[in-house]
Design a protein around this motif. Sequence first.
Motif, PDB file in Angstrom:
ATOM      1  N   PHE A 199       0.832  -1.199   0.000  1.00  0.00           N
ATOM      2  CA  PHE A 199       0.000   0.000   0.000  1.00  0.00           C
ATOM      3  C   PHE A 199       0.867   1.249   0.000  1.00  0.00           C
ATOM      4  O   PHE A 199       1.848   1.348   0.737  1.00  0.00           O
ATOM      5  CB  PHE A 199      -0.908   0.055   1.235  1.00  0.00           C
ATOM      6  N   SER A 200       0.490   2.198  -0.835  1.00  0.00           N
ATOM      7  CA  SER A 200       1.072   3.533  -0.762  1.00  0.00           C
ATOM      8  C   SER A 200       0.033   4.531  -1.230  1.00  0.00           C
ATOM      9  O   SER A 200      -0.649   4.299  -2.237  1.00  0.00           O
ATOM     10  CB  SER A 200       2.327   3.654  -1.641  1.00  0.00           C
ATOM     11  N   ALA A 201      -0.106   5.618  -0.485  1.00  0.00           N
ATOM     12  CA  ALA A 201      -1.036   6.672  -0.898  1.00  0.00           C
ATOM     13  C   ALA A 201      -0.526   7.403  -2.130  1.00  0.00           C
ATOM     14  O   ALA A 201      -1.279   8.097  -2.799  1.00  0.00           O
ATOM     15  CB  ALA A 201      -1.243   7.670   0.245  1.00  0.00           C
ATOM     16  N   ASN A 202       0.754   7.254  -2.430  1.00  0.00           N
ATOM     17  CA  ASN A 202       1.338   7.850  -3.627  1.00  0.00           C
ATOM     18  C   ASN A 202       2.380   6.877  -4.161  1.00  0.00           C
ATOM     19  O   ASN A 202       3.338   6.553  -3.475  1.00  0.00           O
ATOM     20  CB  ASN A 202       1.972   9.202  -3.301  1.00  0.00           C
ATOM     21  N   MET A 203       2.193   6.404  -5.377  1.00  0.00           N
ATOM     22  CA  MET A 203       3.066   5.387  -5.947  1.00  0.00           C
ATOM     23  C   MET A 203       4.391   5.936  -6.470  1.00  0.00           C
ATOM     24  O   MET A 203       5.231   5.192  -6.945  1.00  0.00           O
ATOM     25  CB  MET A 203       2.336   4.657  -7.075  1.00  0.00           C
ATOM     26  N   SER A 204       4.585   7.234  -6.393  1.00  0.00           N
ATOM     27  CA  SER A 204       5.838   7.826  -6.842  1.00  0.00           C
ATOM     28  C   SER A 204       6.952   7.540  -5.843  1.00  0.00           C
ATOM     29  O   SER A 204       6.822   7.836  -4.649  1.00  0.00           O
ATOM     30  CB  SER A 204       5.678   9.339  -6.998  1.00  0.00           C
ATOM     31  N   TYR A 205       8.068   6.990  -6.332  1.00  0.00           N
ATOM     32  CA  TYR A 205       9.214   6.756  -5.450  1.00  0.00           C
ATOM     33  C   TYR A 205       9.767   8.088  -4.943  1.00  0.00           C
ATOM     34  O   TYR A 205      10.275   8.184  -3.829  1.00  0.00           O
ATOM     35  CB  TYR A 205      10.301   5.977  -6.192  1.00  0.00           C
ATOM     36  N   GLY A 206       9.635   9.131  -5.755  1.00  0.00           N
ATOM     37  CA  GLY A 206      10.105  10.448  -5.340  1.00  0.00           C
ATOM     38  C   GLY A 206       9.378  10.965  -4.106  1.00  0.00           C
ATOM     39  O   GLY A 206       9.979  11.644  -3.264  1.00  0.00           O
ATOM     40  N   VAL A 207       8.091  10.634  -3.967  1.00  0.00           N
ATOM     41  CA  VAL A 207       7.349  11.041  -2.777  1.00  0.00           C
ATOM     42  C   VAL A 207       7.868  10.295  -1.553  1.00  0.00           C
ATOM     43  O   VAL A 207       7.927  10.855  -0.453  1.00  0.00           O
ATOM     44  CB  VAL A 207       5.834  10.810  -2.980  1.00  0.00           C
ATOM     45  N   HIS A 208       8.246   9.029  -1.738  1.00  0.00           N
ATOM     46  CA  HIS A 208       8.860   8.285  -0.636  1.00  0.00           C
ATOM     47  C   HIS A 208      10.149   8.976  -0.186  1.00  0.00           C
ATOM     48  O   HIS A 208      10.403   9.121   1.016  1.00  0.00           O
ATOM     49  CB  HIS A 208       9.161   6.853  -1.086  1.00  0.00           C
ATOM     50  N   VAL A 209      10.952   9.434  -1.142  1.00  0.00           N
ATOM     51  CA  VAL A 209      12.181  10.159  -0.806  1.00  0.00           C
ATOM     52  C   VAL A 209      11.841  11.461  -0.092  1.00  0.00           C
ATOM     53  O   VAL A 209      12.490  11.839   0.895  1.00  0.00           O
ATOM     54  CB  VAL A 209      13.011  10.434  -2.074  1.00  0.00           C
ATOM     55  N   MET A 210      10.807  12.151  -0.570  1.00  0.00           N
ATOM     56  CA  MET A 210      10.381  13.396   0.082  1.00  0.00           C
ATOM     57  C   MET A 210      10.014  13.151   1.536  1.00  0.00           C
ATOM     58  O   MET A 210      10.377  13.936   2.425  1.00  0.00           O
ATOM     59  CB  MET A 210       9.180  13.987  -0.672  1.00  0.00           C
ATOM     60  N   ASN A 211       9.308  12.071   1.792  1.00  0.00           N
ATOM     61  CA  ASN A 211       8.911  11.756   3.163  1.00  0.00           C
ATOM     62  C   ASN A 211      10.135  11.466   4.032  1.00  0.00           C
ATOM     63  O   ASN A 211      10.184  11.838   5.209  1.00  0.00           O
ATOM     64  CB  ASN A 211       7.962  10.565   3.171  1.00  0.00           C
ATOM     65  N   SER A 212      11.134  10.819   3.457  1.00  0.00           N
ATOM     66  CA  SER A 212      12.383  10.551   4.188  1.00  0.00           C
ATOM     67  C   SER A 212      13.116  11.850   4.501  1.00  0.00           C
ATOM     68  O   SER A 212      13.658  12.018   5.601  1.00  0.00           O
ATOM     69  CB  SER A 212      13.280   9.619   3.369  1.00  0.00           C
ATOM     70  N   LEU A 213      13.135  12.772   3.539  1.00  0.00           N
ATOM     71  CA  LEU A 213      13.755  14.077   3.771  1.00  0.00           C
ATOM     72  C   LEU A 213      13.005  14.855   4.852  1.00  0.00           C
ATOM     73  O   LEU A 213      13.609  15.552   5.674  1.00  0.00           O
ATOM     74  CB  LEU A 213      13.779  14.880   2.473  1.00  0.00           C
ATOM     75  N   LEU A 214      11.681  14.726   4.844  1.00  0.00           N
ATOM     76  CA  LEU A 214      10.872  15.402   5.859  1.00  0.00           C
ATOM     77  C   LEU A 214      11.231  14.912   7.256  1.00  0.00           C
ATOM     78  O   LEU A 214      11.366  15.719   8.196  1.00  0.00           O
ATOM     79  CB  LEU A 214       9.386  15.175   5.574  1.00  0.00           C
ATOM     80  N   LYS A 215      11.384  13.608   7.417  1.00  0.00           N
ATOM     81  CA  LYS A 215      11.754  13.054   8.728  1.00  0.00           C
ATOM     82  C   LYS A 215      13.061  13.675   9.216  1.00  0.00           C
ATOM     83  O   LYS A 215      13.198  14.038  10.384  1.00  0.00           O
ATOM     84  CB  LYS A 215      11.896  11.537   8.636  1.00  0.00           C
ATOM     85  N   LYS A 216      14.036  13.780   8.311  1.00  0.00           N
ATOM     86  CA  LYS A 216      15.329  14.380   8.675  1.00  0.00           C
ATOM     87  C   LYS A 216      15.169  15.855   9.036  1.00  0.00           C
ATOM     88  O   LYS A 216      15.703  16.334  10.050  1.00  0.00           O
ATOM     89  CB  LYS A 216      16.303  14.237   7.507  1.00  0.00           C
ATOM     90  N   ALA A 217      14.396  16.582   8.222  1.00  0.00           N
ATOM     91  CA  ALA A 217      14.228  18.015   8.452  1.00  0.00           C
ATOM     92  C   ALA A 217      13.506  18.302   9.763  1.00  0.00           C
ATOM     93  O   ALA A 217      13.819  19.272  10.460  1.00  0.00           O
ATOM     94  CB  ALA A 217      13.459  18.637   7.285  1.00  0.00           C
ATOM     95  N   LEU A 218      12.546  17.469  10.115  1.00  0.00           N
ATOM     96  CA  LEU A 218      11.792  17.689  11.353  1.00  0.00           C
ATOM     97  C   LEU A 218      12.692  17.647  12.580  1.00  0.00           C
ATOM     98  O   LEU A 218      12.464  18.372  13.551  1.00  0.00           O
ATOM     99  CB  LEU A 218      10.692  16.629  11.486  1.00  0.00           C
ATOM    100  N   GLY A 219      13.736  16.827  12.526  1.00  0.00           N
ATOM    101  CA  GLY A 219      14.662  16.760  13.642  1.00  0.00           C
ATOM    102  C   GLY A 219      15.601  17.945  13.709  1.00  0.00           C
ATOM    103  O   GLY A 219      16.163  18.243  14.774  1.00  0.00           O
ATOM    104  N   LEU A 220      15.782  18.636  12.581  1.00  0.00           N
ATOM    105  CA  LEU A 220      16.726  19.754  12.513  1.00  0.00           C
ATOM    106  C   LEU A 220      16.045  21.122  12.624  1.00  0.00           C
ATOM    107  O   LEU A 220      16.714  22.119  12.921  1.00  0.00           O
ATOM    108  CB  LEU A 220      17.503  19.695  11.183  1.00  0.00           C
ATOM    109  N   LEU A 221      14.733  21.157  12.375  1.00  0.00           N
ATOM    110  CA  LEU A 221      14.033  22.441  12.273  1.00  0.00           C
ATOM    111  C   LEU A 221      12.879  22.523  13.266  1.00  0.00           C
ATOM    112  O   LEU A 221      11.777  22.944  12.944  1.00  0.00           O
ATOM    113  CB  LEU A 221      13.509  22.624  10.842  1.00  0.00           C
ATOM    114  N   GLU A 222      13.141  22.149  14.495  1.00  0.00           N
ATOM    115  CA  GLU A 222      12.084  22.074  15.500  1.00  0.00           C
ATOM    116  C   GLU A 222      11.476  23.427  15.823  1.00  0.00           C
ATOM    117  O   GLU A 222      10.316  23.514  16.228  1.00  0.00           O
ATOM    118  CB  GLU A 222      12.636  21.439  16.778  1.00  0.00           C
ATOM    119  N   GLU A 223      12.230  24.510  15.653  1.00  0.00           N
ATOM    120  CA  GLU A 223      11.732  25.832  16.014  1.00  0.00           C
ATOM    121  C   GLU A 223      11.037  26.532  14.853  1.00  0.00           C
ATOM    122  O   GLU A 223      10.587  27.668  14.990  1.00  0.00           O
ATOM    123  CB  GLU A 223      12.887  26.696  16.522  1.00  0.00           C
ATOM    124  N   PHE A 224      10.935  25.873  13.718  1.00  0.00           N
ATOM    125  CA  PHE A 224      10.302  26.465  12.543  1.00  0.00           C
ATOM    126  C   PHE A 224       8.809  26.150  12.525  1.00  0.00           C
ATOM    127  O   PHE A 224       8.387  25.055  12.901  1.00  0.00           O
ATOM    128  CB  PHE A 224      10.931  25.902  11.269  1.00  0.00           C
TER     129      PHE A 224
END
Length: 242
Positions: free
Chosen positions: A100-125
């Motif tokens: 199952f994936s709400a979006n079949m684009s592999y690029g969206v999977h990469v975006m979600n991985s980048l988001l996880k990383k950014a959330l840990g670095l940009l907590e005050e944003f």
Amino acid sequence: MRILLVGYGTMNKITARLAEEGGHEVVGVIVNGDNHSPYPTFQNIDDAQADVAIDFSHPALILRLLENEVATPLVVATTGEKEAVISKLKDKSREAPIFFSANMSYGVHVMNSLLKKALGLLEEFDLEMVERHHNKKVDAPSGTLVKLLDTALDHRRGSYPVYDRSNTNEKRSSDEIGVSAIRGGSIVGTHDVIFAKDDEVIEITHQAQSKEIFSNGALKAAAELVHRPKGFYDYNNLFEER
């Protein structure tokens, strides 16, 4: 692969074309109502004796089909009623390999991985999320944005989504995650995650420029899924070494 298509709207018409161009066989379709496809109609997923089924349909159709036994590997890209669909798919994953994936684009999977990383670095944003789609899309926010929002909520404890500020008379809370949906024209799909702080803004954006990326993603997942044992898969574990 022998492929059964669940639904025969725009996405599975593209999937059928790309599958046949890739040397695969479309053995039939399951649709609500009349069959206007060039393929045979089936009533249940296992009836087609396909190697894999690919679903780009509607929650009502796939949920009905999941009431029956399912032993055929199944790729599901339906959006809407996410919790009900995933719950049922996880039940069925005891009988068959399910992806199952709400979006079949592999690029969206990469975006979600980048988001996880950014959330840990940009907590005050401050965090805002915006998605844009064509005027025929019926669910809002999109399944992809819901997935991105879930990731943010998992990492920002105490935060909450705000979907409508039209009647707001107070300033923004730091715990808010703004969620906006835009519908117009023939926009294929754009998702923006915006981190904003005093004097600086960081954005992560994925823009789909063709619907073929979703069908290609589904076919790629299907080709891997047919070699997998029973279980529930997504982009986080499907392509791990067997």
